[in-house]
Design a protein around this motif. Structure first.
Motif, PDB file in Angstrom:
ATOM      1  N   SER A  46      86.616  30.614  19.332  1.00 23.90           N
ATOM      2  CA  SER A  46      85.593  29.849  20.047  1.00 23.90           C
ATOM      3  C   SER A  46      84.233  30.496  19.816  1.00 23.90           C
ATOM      4  O   SER A  46      84.133  31.586  19.260  1.00 23.90           O
ATOM      5  CB  SER A  46      85.911  29.782  21.544  1.00 23.90           C
ATOM      6  N   LEU A  47      83.213  29.820  20.262  1.00 22.85           N
ATOM      7  CA  LEU A  47      81.850  30.308  20.156  1.00 22.85           C
ATOM      8  C   LEU A  47      81.386  30.646  21.563  1.00 22.85           C
ATOM      9  O   LEU A  47      81.319  29.774  22.424  1.00 22.85           O
ATOM     10  CB  LEU A  47      80.984  29.199  19.548  1.00 22.85           C
ATOM     11  N   GLY A  48      81.100  31.929  21.807  1.00 29.54           N
ATOM     12  CA  GLY A  48      80.730  32.363  23.151  1.00 29.54           C
ATOM     13  C   GLY A  48      79.229  32.372  23.376  1.00 29.54           C
ATOM     14  O   GLY A  48      78.432  32.412  22.434  1.00 29.54           O
ATOM     15  N   VAL A  49      78.852  32.348  24.631  1.00 33.45           N
ATOM     16  CA  VAL A  49      77.440  32.293  24.989  1.00 33.45           C
ATOM     17  C   VAL A  49      76.684  33.539  24.509  1.00 33.45           C
ATOM     18  O   VAL A  49      75.524  33.450  24.093  1.00 33.45           O
ATOM     19  CB  VAL A  49      77.253  32.029  26.503  1.00 33.45           C
ATOM     20  N   ALA A  50      77.318  34.707  24.526  1.00 29.10           N
ATOM     21  CA  ALA A  50      76.643  35.927  24.055  1.00 29.10           C
ATOM     22  C   ALA A  50      76.312  35.814  22.565  1.00 29.10           C
ATOM     23  O   ALA A  50      75.214  36.201  22.135  1.00 29.10           O
ATOM     24  CB  ALA A  50      77.503  37.157  24.327  1.00 29.10           C
ATOM     25  N   GLU A  51      77.247  35.281  21.780  1.00 32.57           N
ATOM     26  CA  GLU A  51      76.982  35.065  20.353  1.00 32.57           C
ATOM     27  C   GLU A  51      75.853  34.065  20.156  1.00 32.57           C
ATOM     28  O   GLU A  51      75.016  34.219  19.271  1.00 32.57           O
ATOM     29  CB  GLU A  51      78.215  34.492  19.660  1.00 32.57           C
ATOM     30  N   CYS A  52      75.863  33.037  20.970  1.00 34.80           N
ATOM     31  CA  CYS A  52      74.822  32.009  20.888  1.00 34.80           C
ATOM     32  C   CYS A  52      73.451  32.606  21.183  1.00 34.80           C
ATOM     33  O   CYS A  52      72.466  32.276  20.522  1.00 34.80           O
ATOM     34  CB  CYS A  52      75.121  30.858  21.841  1.00 34.80           C
ATOM     35  N   ARG A  53      73.387  33.495  22.158  1.00 33.92           N
ATOM     36  CA  ARG A  53      72.108  34.145  22.478  1.00 33.92           C
ATOM     37  C   ARG A  53      71.607  34.986  21.312  1.00 33.92           C
ATOM     38  O   ARG A  53      70.409  35.015  21.023  1.00 33.92           O
ATOM     39  CB  ARG A  53      72.259  35.002  23.737  1.00 33.92           C
ATOM     40  N   ARG A  54      72.530  35.672  20.622  1.00 39.45           N
ATOM     41  CA  ARG A  54      72.129  36.460  19.448  1.00 39.45           C
ATOM     42  C   ARG A  54      71.594  35.539  18.345  1.00 39.45           C
ATOM     43  O   ARG A  54      70.607  35.864  17.674  1.00 39.45           O
ATOM     44  CB  ARG A  54      73.298  37.306  18.936  1.00 39.45           C
ATOM     45  N   PHE A  55      72.241  34.392  18.170  1.00 39.35           N
ATOM     46  CA  PHE A  55      71.776  33.423  17.183  1.00 39.35           C
ATOM     47  C   PHE A  55      70.374  32.926  17.546  1.00 39.35           C
ATOM     48  O   PHE A  55      69.477  32.868  16.700  1.00 39.35           O
ATOM     49  CB  PHE A  55      72.761  32.247  17.087  1.00 39.35           C
ATOM     50  N   ILE A  56      70.180  32.594  18.805  1.00 43.80           N
ATOM     51  CA  ILE A  56      68.874  32.111  19.269  1.00 43.80           C
ATOM     52  C   ILE A  56      67.803  33.177  19.035  1.00 43.80           C
ATOM     53  O   ILE A  56      66.700  32.872  18.574  1.00 43.80           O
ATOM     54  CB  ILE A  56      68.942  31.682  20.754  1.00 43.80           C
ATOM     55  N   SER A 106      64.593  32.740  16.686  1.00 46.18           N
ATOM     56  CA  SER A 106      63.274  32.950  17.288  1.00 46.18           C
ATOM     57  C   SER A 106      62.450  33.972  16.516  1.00 46.18           C
ATOM     58  O   SER A 106      61.240  33.796  16.339  1.00 46.18           O
ATOM     59  CB  SER A 106      63.416  33.385  18.746  1.00 46.18           C
ATOM     60  N   GLU A 107      63.100  35.040  16.042  1.00 45.18           N
ATOM     61  CA  GLU A 107      62.399  36.039  15.227  1.00 45.18           C
ATOM     62  C   GLU A 107      61.799  35.391  13.985  1.00 45.18           C
ATOM     63  O   GLU A 107      60.634  35.617  13.655  1.00 45.18           O
ATOM     64  CB  GLU A 107      63.369  37.136  14.773  1.00 45.18           C
ATOM     65  N   LYS A 108      62.615  34.602  13.298  1.00 44.56           N
ATOM     66  CA  LYS A 108      62.152  33.949  12.069  1.00 44.56           C
ATOM     67  C   LYS A 108      61.076  32.914  12.393  1.00 44.56           C
ATOM     68  O   LYS A 108      60.088  32.789  11.664  1.00 44.56           O
ATOM     69  CB  LYS A 108      63.330  33.298  11.335  1.00 44.56           C
ATOM     70  N   ALA A 109      61.249  32.193  13.483  1.00 40.82           N
ATOM     71  CA  ALA A 109      60.268  31.183  13.884  1.00 40.82           C
ATOM     72  C   ALA A 109      58.914  31.828  14.164  1.00 40.82           C
ATOM     73  O   ALA A 109      57.871  31.309  13.747  1.00 40.82           O
ATOM     74  CB  ALA A 109      60.768  30.428  15.113  1.00 40.82           C
ATOM     75  N   LYS A 110      58.922  32.979  14.849  1.00 39.36           N
ATOM     76  CA  LYS A 110      57.666  33.693  15.127  1.00 39.36           C
ATOM     77  C   LYS A 110      57.023  34.157  13.835  1.00 39.36           C
ATOM     78  O   LYS A 110      55.808  34.036  13.653  1.00 39.36           O
ATOM     79  CB  LYS A 110      57.928  34.878  16.052  1.00 39.36           C
ATOM     80  N   GLU A 111      57.828  34.689  12.930  1.00 43.12           N
ATOM     81  CA  GLU A 111      57.329  35.132  11.628  1.00 43.12           C
ATOM     82  C   GLU A 111      56.680  33.969  10.873  1.00 43.12           C
ATOM     83  O   GLU A 111      55.659  34.139  10.212  1.00 43.12           O
ATOM     84  CB  GLU A 111      58.495  35.715  10.823  1.00 43.12           C
ATOM     85  N   MET A 112      57.273  32.789  10.981  1.00 44.73           N
ATOM     86  CA  MET A 112      56.772  31.596  10.289  1.00 44.73           C
ATOM     87  C   MET A 112      55.643  30.903  11.058  1.00 44.73           C
ATOM     88  O   MET A 112      54.995  30.001  10.530  1.00 44.73           O
ATOM     89  CB  MET A 112      57.925  30.614  10.054  1.00 44.73           C
ATOM     90  N   GLY A 113      55.442  31.289  12.319  1.00 45.59           N
ATOM     91  CA  GLY A 113      54.420  30.657  13.136  1.00 45.59           C
ATOM     92  C   GLY A 113      54.794  29.251  13.579  1.00 45.59           C
ATOM     93  O   GLY A 113      53.923  28.391  13.737  1.00 45.59           O
ATOM     94  N   VAL A 114      56.095  29.030  13.792  1.00 45.41           N
ATOM     95  CA  VAL A 114      56.591  27.699  14.140  1.00 45.41           C
ATOM     96  C   VAL A 114      57.508  27.814  15.366  1.00 45.41           C
ATOM     97  O   VAL A 114      58.677  28.176  15.239  1.00 45.41           O
ATOM     98  CB  VAL A 114      57.399  27.079  12.970  1.00 45.41           C
ATOM     99  N   PRO A 115      57.010  27.517  16.565  1.00 47.92           N
ATOM    100  CA  PRO A 115      57.872  27.578  17.746  1.00 47.92           C
ATOM    101  C   PRO A 115      58.893  26.437  17.733  1.00 47.92           C
ATOM    102  O   PRO A 115      58.562  25.304  17.375  1.00 47.92           O
ATOM    103  CB  PRO A 115      56.897  27.446  18.914  1.00 47.92           C
ATOM    104  N   VAL A 116      60.123  26.766  18.103  1.00 52.18           N
ATOM    105  CA  VAL A 116      61.220  25.801  18.032  1.00 52.18           C
ATOM    106  C   VAL A 116      62.088  25.850  19.283  1.00 52.18           C
ATOM    107  O   VAL A 116      61.977  26.761  20.104  1.00 52.18           O
ATOM    108  CB  VAL A 116      62.120  26.066  16.801  1.00 52.18           C
ATOM    109  N   SER A 117      62.962  24.876  19.360  1.00 47.97           N
ATOM    110  CA  SER A 117      64.067  24.899  20.315  1.00 47.97           C
ATOM    111  C   SER A 117      65.348  25.030  19.517  1.00 47.97           C
ATOM    112  O   SER A 117      65.448  24.530  18.387  1.00 47.97           O
ATOM    113  CB  SER A 117      64.106  23.610  21.143  1.00 47.97           C
ATOM    114  N   VAL A 118      66.330  25.711  20.104  1.00 51.42           N
ATOM    115  CA  VAL A 118      67.612  25.948  19.450  1.00 51.42           C
ATOM    116  C   VAL A 118      68.713  25.566  20.422  1.00 51.42           C
ATOM    117  O   VAL A 118      68.692  25.975  21.586  1.00 51.42           O
ATOM    118  CB  VAL A 118      67.791  27.441  19.072  1.00 51.42           C
TER     119      VAL A 118
END
Length: 176
Positions: A4-14, A18-30
């Motif tokens: 299964s996919l757990g919430v803790a793993e999902c938070r790490r993915f988010i 978010s790190e990449k989005a900040k680097e790119m200057g593009v705020p997103v929702s995940v």
């Protein structure tokens, strides 16, 4: 116990997105969903567009739904182009039938553990290409797979997917 996919793993993915989005200057929702499309986690970065949370969830839901139907649907870009070629009205009908939960675009893919699809993610806020870059970055950082460990996709399906990747400028993404 099944994978299964757990919430803790999902938070790490988010966080990785978010790190990449900040680097790119593009705020997103995940958004991340289980294999049946039920929401596990959803986050909207400061400054992300007002409708991006709903769009990211719809992208994730769509990937879970379409991938559960066929290995043909490798990610959001392939799904979008396949429908455009075969049956553009199907996407509209599916959105109506699901109460607007279907949104087909780049920046979405299933998530596999071994051969089991354990969920899917959707990213919204950039262009499809930007959302794809963020998703790929996060998958690679966490070691997530968007394909099953044992790929039993028929060769004609792989050939078609490779043709789509070539058309959209992603020829380096060839399936074996």
């Amino acid at each position: 116990m099944p994978a299964s996919l757990g919430v803790a793993e999902c938070r790490r993915f988010i966080r990785a997105v978010s790190e990449k989005a900040k680097e790119m200057g593009v705020p997103v929702s995940v958004a991340l969903v289980g294999p049946e499309g039920h929401l596990i986690a959803l986050e909207r970065m400061d400054g992300a567009g007002w409708i991006t949370p709903e769009t990211s969830w719809a992208k994730a839901f769509t990937m879970a739904a379409f991938r559960s139907m066929s290995p043909r649907f490798q990610d959001g870009l392939v799904t979008q182009h396949w429908l455009r070629e075969r049956n553009p009205q199907l996407a509209v009908n599916a959105a109506v039938f699901t109460g607007g939960k279907v949104f087909i675009s780049g920046g979405a893919a299933p998530v596999f553990k071994g051969n089991a699809m354990v969920g899917a993610y959707g990213i919204s806020g950039g262009t499809s290409d930007q959302d794809e870059v963020m998703g790929r970055h996060a998958r690679e950082k966490l070691g997530w797979r968007h394909l099953p460990e044992k790929d039993d996709t028929p060769q004609e399906v792989k050939d078609h997917i490779n043709a789509i990747y070539e058309k959209v400028g992603l020829g380096a993404r060839k399936l074996g």
